[in-house]
Scaffold this motif. Structure first.
Motif, short mmCIF file in Angstrom:
data_model
loop_
_atom_site.label_atom_id
_atom_site.label_comp_id
_atom_site.label_asym_id
_atom_site.label_seq_id
_atom_site.Cartn_x
_atom_site.Cartn_y
_atom_site.Cartn_z
N TYR A 1 -5.32 -2.53 -5.05
CA TYR A 1 -6.37 -2.21 -5.30
C TYR A 1 -7.33 -3.16 -4.74
O TYR A 1 -8.16 -2.75 -3.78
N SER A 2 -7.65 -4.06 -5.52
CA SER A 2 -8.53 -5.27 -4.77
C SER A 2 -8.17 -6.00 -3.90
O SER A 2 -9.05 -6.16 -3.19
N LYS A 3 -6.80 -5.75 -3.05
CA LYS A 3 -6.60 -6.45 -1.78
C LYS A 3 -6.44 -4.88 -0.51
O LYS A 3 -7.99 -5.61 0.27
N TYR A 4 -7.06 -4.12 -0.62
CA TYR A 4 -7.38 -3.13 0.14
C TYR A 4 -8.98 -2.46 0.55
O TYR A 4 -9.06 -1.90 0.69
N ASP A 5 -8.98 -2.80 -0.98
CA ASP A 5 -10.58 -2.10 -1.60
C ASP A 5 -11.69 -3.21 -2.27
O ASP A 5 -11.87 -2.77 -2.81
N PRO A 6 -11.83 -4.71 -2.19
CA PRO A 6 -12.15 -5.57 -2.38
C PRO A 6 -13.24 -5.19 -2.79
O PRO A 6 -14.05 -5.64 -3.44
N LEU B 1 0.65 -1.03 0.33
CA LEU B 1 0.05 -0.29 0.34
C LEU B 1 1.11 1.00 -0.16
O LEU B 1 0.91 1.94 -0.53
N PHE B 2 2.21 0.98 0.74
CA PHE B 2 2.76 2.41 0.88
C PHE B 2 3.22 2.12 -0.49
O PHE B 2 3.38 4.29 -1.13
N ARG B 3 3.78 1.51 -1.38
CA ARG B 3 4.38 1.96 -2.96
C ARG B 3 2.98 2.69 -3.93
O ARG B 3 3.12 4.05 -4.15
N ALA B 4 2.05 1.68 -3.56
CA ALA B 4 0.52 2.13 -4.40
C ALA B 4 -0.12 3.54 -3.80
O ALA B 4 -0.41 4.91 -4.82
N LEU B 5 0.86 4.18 -2.48
CA LEU B 5 -0.06 5.78 -2.56
C LEU B 5 1.30 6.72 -2.82
O LEU B 5 0.75 8.14 -3.18
N LYS B 6 2.17 6.18 -3.39
CA LYS B 6 3.10 7.02 -4.25
C LYS B 6 3.31 7.15 -5.44
O LYS B 6 3.52 6.43 -6.54
N GLY B 7 1.90 7.97 -6.02
CA GLY B 7 1.17 7.90 -7.73
C GLY B 7 0.01 7.50 -7.27
O GLY B 7 -1.40 8.08 -8.69
N GLY B 8 -0.78 6.42 -6.62
CA GLY B 8 -2.29 6.35 -6.36
C GLY B 8 -3.21 7.27 -6.22
O GLY B 8 -4.92 6.94 -6.59
N GLY B 9 -3.25 7.98 -6.16
CA GLY B 9 -4.49 9.36 -5.87
C GLY B 9 -5.21 9.15 -4.28
O GLY B 9 -4.68 8.63 -3.84
#
Ligand SMILES: Cc1cc2nc3c(=O)[nH]c(=O)nc-3n(C[C@H](O)[C@H](O)[C@H](O)COP(=O)(O)OP(=O)(O)OC[C@H]3O[C@@H](n4cnc5c(N)ncnc54)[C@H](O)[C@@H]3O)c2cc1C
Length: 491
Positions: free
Chosen positions: A472-477, A211-219
């Motif tokens: 995204y699927s993992k944290y907001d299934p 999630l840390f990585r996804a927050l670097k660009g995931g808006g």
């Protein structure tokens, strides 16, 4: 419902086709009523001066025309948890606003839903033990830079003072980026509230490193950040004039400027060098008045001619080059806080020969000429993203944008519409879409989500798009965010 509001509702982008207007309305009311009971009427407002001021604060006039069912003004992360739990339980639409500078319609506000507005969480501090900068999400870059300058540190943040921390979640292009990476590459630890209201702390090495990585660009898609811990950059105080540069303004020489930009993007890879090239037309009656602005800095005692010589040799109408502190650098473009106009962004990304940049300029000029009656200003801006920036980001753990090495320019296509235009006219939209086709990104390059049109396929352009979707699927299934909030598509 008054007719004016009915028209407004018809104009705002729709979120969830599966949810009827009535269900949407009821869900928002349920969430707001519950929140008023839990948090109290000073933190949860449905009308009145704070509510109106918050609505009007959206930088893009189109976003200032939304009317959320209620606005929550959290002062702590717990308030955000309570808000998201109520939103989630009621299946209400929602949005988050920090600096308010999103140009994308509906990405920082909501009609028939709950708006979480961070205007009362704007602290910026320095922790010398961890050598970290701590930002609350509502702080604006000018405030952060001013608060941290006495400690001789600065965040890798925005180049315009009134912009806010939403920039970080898109990646973020900073004057410090060539040496430090995208702004988001400098995350150390984030407090995040997930869609169901649970709160977690994410780092590069704990259980939430994906999630840390996804927050670097995931808006705005991956959770609400309530606290940013960032690496501090030791830029010095106001008195430390360790930089050299400033602004050059040109009223002609577009071809020479485009050639210089193309060469810079292709060839310069010095982490101490940074430029921003903005080709601007100001519409004055029937005329497009060219104001070409080049901001150029070097973290050293002068501007090396082997890097900046092409630009320096073009005759300018004004130039204020000289020694600067980083505080001066960060303030050079001012606040950018003028409101009351419809604003539109679009993105491309280029690297290549001189004619590629000149073609982009010519297409943009033709577009600007054809639709000038609609605009106050129109801008084509180039931010070089050198290889040093991409490698700095990788060395810090990498981001989800995962741009290819080698360097390129993020290209911003921006129009500010005339007062009185409240909706982008259909013919201009056709012109904008044509322009995007005429200035496509060079193969393999990512678009920048902070400067895009809401219809552009930004996530799809990321190097780590498949990974982004999996996270995204993992944290907001249940896909709650996508169903209940506007933002980048593709998830
Ligand atoms: C005048 C101007 C100058 C700019 N200069 C730069 C620049 O130098 N470099 C650059 O990289 N970009 C720049 N941008 C683009 C900028 O990155 C985006 O507009 C960015 O979205 C602005 O963030 P914000 O907090 O001001 O806006 P907001 O509209 O408040 O937020 C932007 C988005 O992030 C979401 N968001 C905000 N905070 C949170 C949070 N805490 N948790 C979850 N989601 C959140 C919002 O919901 C929204 O979708 C500029 C834009 C403008 C208008």
């Amino acid at each position: 419902m008054p007719a004016s509001i009915r028209i407004l509702v018809a104009l705002v982008p729709t979120l969830c086709a599966a949810q009827s207007n009535e269900t949407t309305h009821d869900a928002a009311l349920t969430a707001c009523n519950q929140l008023a009971g839990l948090l109290g009427s000073s933190l949860v407002q449905t009308s009145g001066p704070s509510y109106e001021t918050a609505i009007a604060n959206a930088w893009n006039l189109q976003n200032a025309e939304f009317q959320p069912t209620c606005i929550v003004f959290p002062t702590t992360s717990s308030h955000v948890q309570v808000a998201m739990k109520a939103v989630y339980d009621a299946k209400s639409h929602y949005a988050v606003q920090s600096g308010s500078h999103s140009a994308m319609k509906g990405w920082n506000t909501v009609q028939e839903g709950v708006l979480i507005d961070f205007k009362n969480m704007r602290n910026a501090s320095y922790d010398p033990v961890r050598d970290s900068i701590i930002l609350e999400p509502g702080v604006h870059w000018q405030e952060a830079v001013a608060a941290l300058e006495p400690f001789g540190v600065a965040p890798v943040g925005g180049r315009v003072g009134d912009v806010g921390t939403g920039l970080l979640l898109g990646g973020g292009l900073s004057w410090l980026s060539p040496s430090q990476g995208y702004a988001a590459d400098n995350f150390k630890e984030l407090d995040v509230v997930l869609v169901n209201g649970s709160a977690i702390t994410v780092t590069a090495t704990n259980a939430y490193s994906d999630l840390f990585r996804a927050l670097k660009g995931g808006g705005n898609r991956f959770g609400i950040v309530t606290r940013y811990e960032l690496s501090a950059v030791h830029t010095g105080t106001k008195d430390d004039q360790t930089w050299f540069g400033g602004q050059m303004i040109f009223d002609s020489s577009a071809e020479a400027l485009m050639n210089a930009t193309a060469r810079y993007v292709r060839e310069v890879d010095d982490p101490k060098a940074v430029i921003l090239v903005s080709m601007i037309y100001i519409v004055a009656g029937e005329d497009l008045v060219p104001v070409y602005l080049v901001v150029l800095f070097y973290n050293g005692p002068n501007l090396p001619t082997d890097i900046f010589g092409d630009f320096l040799s073009i005759p300018s109408v004004s130039s204020d080059l000289g020694p600067r502190s980083y505080f001066d650098v960060a303030g050079i473009l001012g606040l950018g806080n003028e409101r009351g106009f419809v604003q539109h962004f679009g993105a491309s990304a280029l690297v290549g020969e001189e004619n590629l940049f000149l073609d982009a300029f010519n297409h943009w000029t033709n577009f600007s000429t054809a639709y000038k009656d609609n605009f106050n200003t129109t801008t084509l801006a180039f931010t070089p993203i050198p290889d040093s920036q991409i490698q700095a980001g990788r060395a810090k753990g990498g981001n989800i944008i995962n741009a290819p090495g080698g360097g390129f320019a993020a290209v911003q296509i921006y129009q500010q519409f005339k007062a009185g235009i409240n909706v982008i006219p259909a013919d201009v939209k056709v012109g904008i879409d044509r322009l995007f086709k005429q200035i496509p990104p060079s193969p393999g390059l990512p678009l920048y989500v902070g400067e895009c049109d809401s219809d552009q396929k930004v996530f799809e352009s990321y190097g780590d798009y498949e990974l982004l979707k999996r996270i995204y699927s993992k944290y907001d299934p249940e896909r709650f965010n996508v169903k209940h909030s506007l933002g980048p598509g593709g998830l």
